[in-house]
Design an enzyme around this catalytic site. Structure first.
Site, PDB file in Angstrom:
ATOM      1  N   SER A 153      -9.885   2.286   2.511  1.00 47.32           N
ATOM      2  CA  SER A 153      -9.138   2.775   1.770  1.00 47.32           C
ATOM      3  C   SER A 153      -7.861   2.084   1.097  1.00 47.32           C
ATOM      4  CB  SER A 153      -8.165   3.938   2.483  1.00 47.32           C
ATOM      5  OG  SER A 153      -7.585   3.510   3.534  1.00 47.32           O
TER       6      SER A 153
ATOM      7  N   SER B  96     -10.535   0.016   6.938  1.00 51.44           N
ATOM      8  CA  SER B  96      -9.927   0.041   5.604  1.00 51.44           C
ATOM      9  C   SER B  96      -9.045  -1.205   4.920  1.00 51.44           C
ATOM     10  CB  SER B  96      -8.821   1.221   5.310  1.00 51.44           C
ATOM     11  OG  SER B  96      -9.410   2.316   5.200  1.00 51.44           O
TER      12      SER B  96
ATOM     13  N   LYS C 247       0.702  -1.207   0.039  1.00 52.12           N
ATOM     14  CA  LYS C 247       0.227   0.059   0.079  1.00 52.12           C
ATOM     15  C   LYS C 247       0.946   1.398  -0.098  1.00 52.12           C
ATOM     16  CE  LYS C 247      -4.056   1.928   2.594  1.00 52.12           C
ATOM     17  NZ  LYS C 247      -4.953   1.894   3.658  1.00 52.12           N
TER      18      LYS C 247
HETATM   19  N1  GLN Z   1     -13.521   4.767   5.986  1.00 57.92           N
HETATM   20  C1  GLN Z   1     -12.826   5.316   7.172  1.00 57.92           C
HETATM   21  C2  GLN Z   1     -12.348   6.715   6.945  1.00 57.92           C
HETATM   22  O1  GLN Z   1     -12.562   7.217   5.732  1.00 57.92           O
HETATM   23  C3  GLN Z   1     -11.773   4.324   7.484  1.00 57.92           C
HETATM   24  C4  GLN Z   1     -10.569   4.591   6.730  1.00 57.92           C
HETATM   25  C5  GLN Z   1      -9.387   3.699   7.039  1.00 57.92           C
HETATM   26  O2  GLN Z   1      -9.711   2.755   7.818  1.00 57.92           O
HETATM   27  N2  GLN Z   1      -8.151   3.934   6.709  1.00 57.92           N
HETATM   28  O3  GLN Z   1     -11.831   7.380   7.803  1.00 57.92           O
END
Ligand code: GLN
Length: 494
Positions: A159, A183, A79
């Site tokens: 994400s 995410s 990532k």
């Molecule tokens: N969707 C959540 C956010 O936008 C979680 C993102 C994540 O876990 N990095 O904060």
């Protein structure tokens, strides 16, 4: 020869050890697959072919000598949030343009120590903020899955959408990912892959671009429960460079996978039965309960009364920490710089140009809830709610529950550019309704693909465990995977 990219990570590792094929061949097969698929899927933002070839060559030399680590010669995707020395690391943001770190994150350095090969950096939501991988500066990632009889493009979740899409489409044997509110688990559920968010402190955060430091954890996305256990074994471990890293030995996660669930107590939290939840998700949940019972688990109804406050509290805590963490991107030290008439102007212009809309929204919310006068009303209150959420879990675990079963997401993959979610960011935030509680409490969670919806799209179940008891999650996750008995392979169109 069969397509090497289709092998599970475990099978690839074994094939390499037995010299059925070389890491050079396996790596070349993945690079070729990436070249063909990436224009359609946009899963990789940078392919590090030179590094990959060099690492594969080194691995082959070790394997030939009968040496090598537990991941020797296995090609992985990383990532874009992980610092990789001398290689593109931009958190999919414009503000980190051309940033190449001088150092390697602890998690990735452990993967290389164990012999893994780096294929490149994976697309993601900008600074890991999002649930659809549409906030990336590099454009959306496309889900390799499509609904039956439809050509509509679907999101892979976020994400870690690049990680999930790449694993699902056979563009790496496994991928690193991070999870602040869901995410890892949400994109895994939307792509028919397995995602593990370990206990807070299990993996070092050193060298991972910070989003919300009290919530961020690294973990794997892989094609099987066993593959995810193998990867976590290399990613986890104490690191003196991260003061929140836990000084605990890393268990043999892979050895826990076939342990079964006989005698385990599995909790079913009533608060996760949300209004308006699709019937198919409820059915999948009931099916998961039946599978665990059939394998000898005791299933018990439980209550986690503060669940409904988790999402609102998360959207105070996470932006608050993000606004502080992102203060360092000022146009001076890293990446993009606009020329201004003075230093303040330079900061303002660089940040205005460098951050996308969602990141700006988070910085504004975070700054607001931390500001004098609102700090007690929002931030302090959210932290108190967080303690109550944690206590809910402690109570059920103290009452003898070993793990908790819930749906992973409230729906299957949705369309790219979904109008409802574009119009109302809170609708997008609702994707994390089943996953944020776990981050707020610092617990481990796993998402396992367990069924398909009526359109043929994958659906996942989530298991939540006690602190540092990922082993039970692997064991129970494997039972779900085996009971479902579905090969979660998308039909290639790319
Ligand atoms: N969707 C959540 C956010 O936008 C979680 C993102 C994540 O876990 N990095 O904060």
């Amino acid at each position: 020869m069969t397509d090497l990219t289709r092998l599970t990570l475990a099978a690839a590792r074994d094939g390499l050890k037995q010299k059925s094929f070389s890491s050079a061949e396996l790596t070349a097969a993945y690079l070729k697959a990436i070249e063909a698929a990436n224009p359609s899927l946009n899963a990789y933002v940078a392919v590090s072919a030179d590094e990959a070839h060099a690492m594969a060559k080194q691995s082959d030399a070790k394997l030939a000598a009968g040496e090598g680590g537990p991941l020797e010669g296995v090609p992985l995707g990383i990532k874009d949030l992980f610092a990789t020395k001398g290689v593109h690391t931009q958190a999919a943001s414009h503000i980190l343009d051309s940033f190449k770190p001088e150092y390697e994150s602890t998690v990735t350095s452990q993967l290389w120590r164990d012999g893994a090969v780096m294929l490149g950096k994976l697309n993601m939501d900008e600074f890991a903020m999002g649930s659809s991988n549409e906030t990336s500066y590099y454009g959306p990632v496309i889900n390799p899955w499509r609904a039956d009889n439809s050509n509509a493009q679907l999101v892979p979740g976020g994400s870690s959408g690049g990680s999930a899409s790449a694993v699902s489409a056979w563009l790496c044997a496994g991928a690193t990912a991070t999870d602040t509110g869901g995410s890892i688990r949400q994109p895994a559920a939307l792509t028919g892959t397995v995602g593990v968010k370990p206990t807070y402190g299990r993996c070092s955060r050193w060298g991972i671009v910070a989003f919300a430091s009290s919530l961020d954890q690294a973990g794997p996305i892989a094609r099987t429960v066993e593959d995810s256990a193998i990867m976590l074994g290399s990613m986890a471990g104490f690191d003196p460079k991260d003061s929140t890293s836990a000084e605990l030995a890393v268990p043999d996660f892979a050895a826990a996978v076939e342990r079964g669930v006989k005698g385990l107590v599995i909790g079913i939290p009533r608060e996760y039965r949300m209004d308006g939840m699709p019937e198919e998700i409820e059915q999948l949940w009931q099916q998961g309960i039946a599978w665990l019972k059939a394998e000898g688990a005791e299933v018990r109804d439980i209550t986690l009364p503060h669940t409904k406050y988790a999402l609102p509290a998360y959207y105070i805590v996470a932006p608050a920490e993000a606004s502080s963490n992102l203060a360092r991107y000022d146009g001076v030290k890293f990446g993009l710089r606009d020329t201004g008439k003075d230093i303040t102007d330079l900061y303002n212009l660089s940040r205005a140009e460098g951050f996308g809309r969602e990141v700006k929204r988070r910085v504004m919310i975070g700054t607001y809830v931390l500001s004098a006068g609102y700090y007690d009303a929002y931030y302090v209150r959210a932290q108190k709610v967080r303690t109550l959420i944690k206590r809910d879990f402690e109570t059920v675990f103290n009452d003898g529950v070993d793990a908790i079963l819930t749906p992973a997401t409230p729906s299957a993959a949705f369309g790219v550019g979904d109008e409802d979610m574009k119009a109302d960011p809170v609708k997008m935030y609702l994707n994390d309704v089943f996953t944020v509680t776990v981050n707020m409490a610092g617990l481990p969670g796993i998402a396992v693909p367990a069924g398909k919806d009526s359109a043929g799209l994958p659906l996942g179940l989530q298991l939540i465990g006690k602190p540092f008891d990922e082993e039970t999650l692997f064991a129970a996750g494997r039972v779900l995977e085996r009971s479902a008995g579905i090969d979660f392979a998308p039909t290639p169109w790319w």
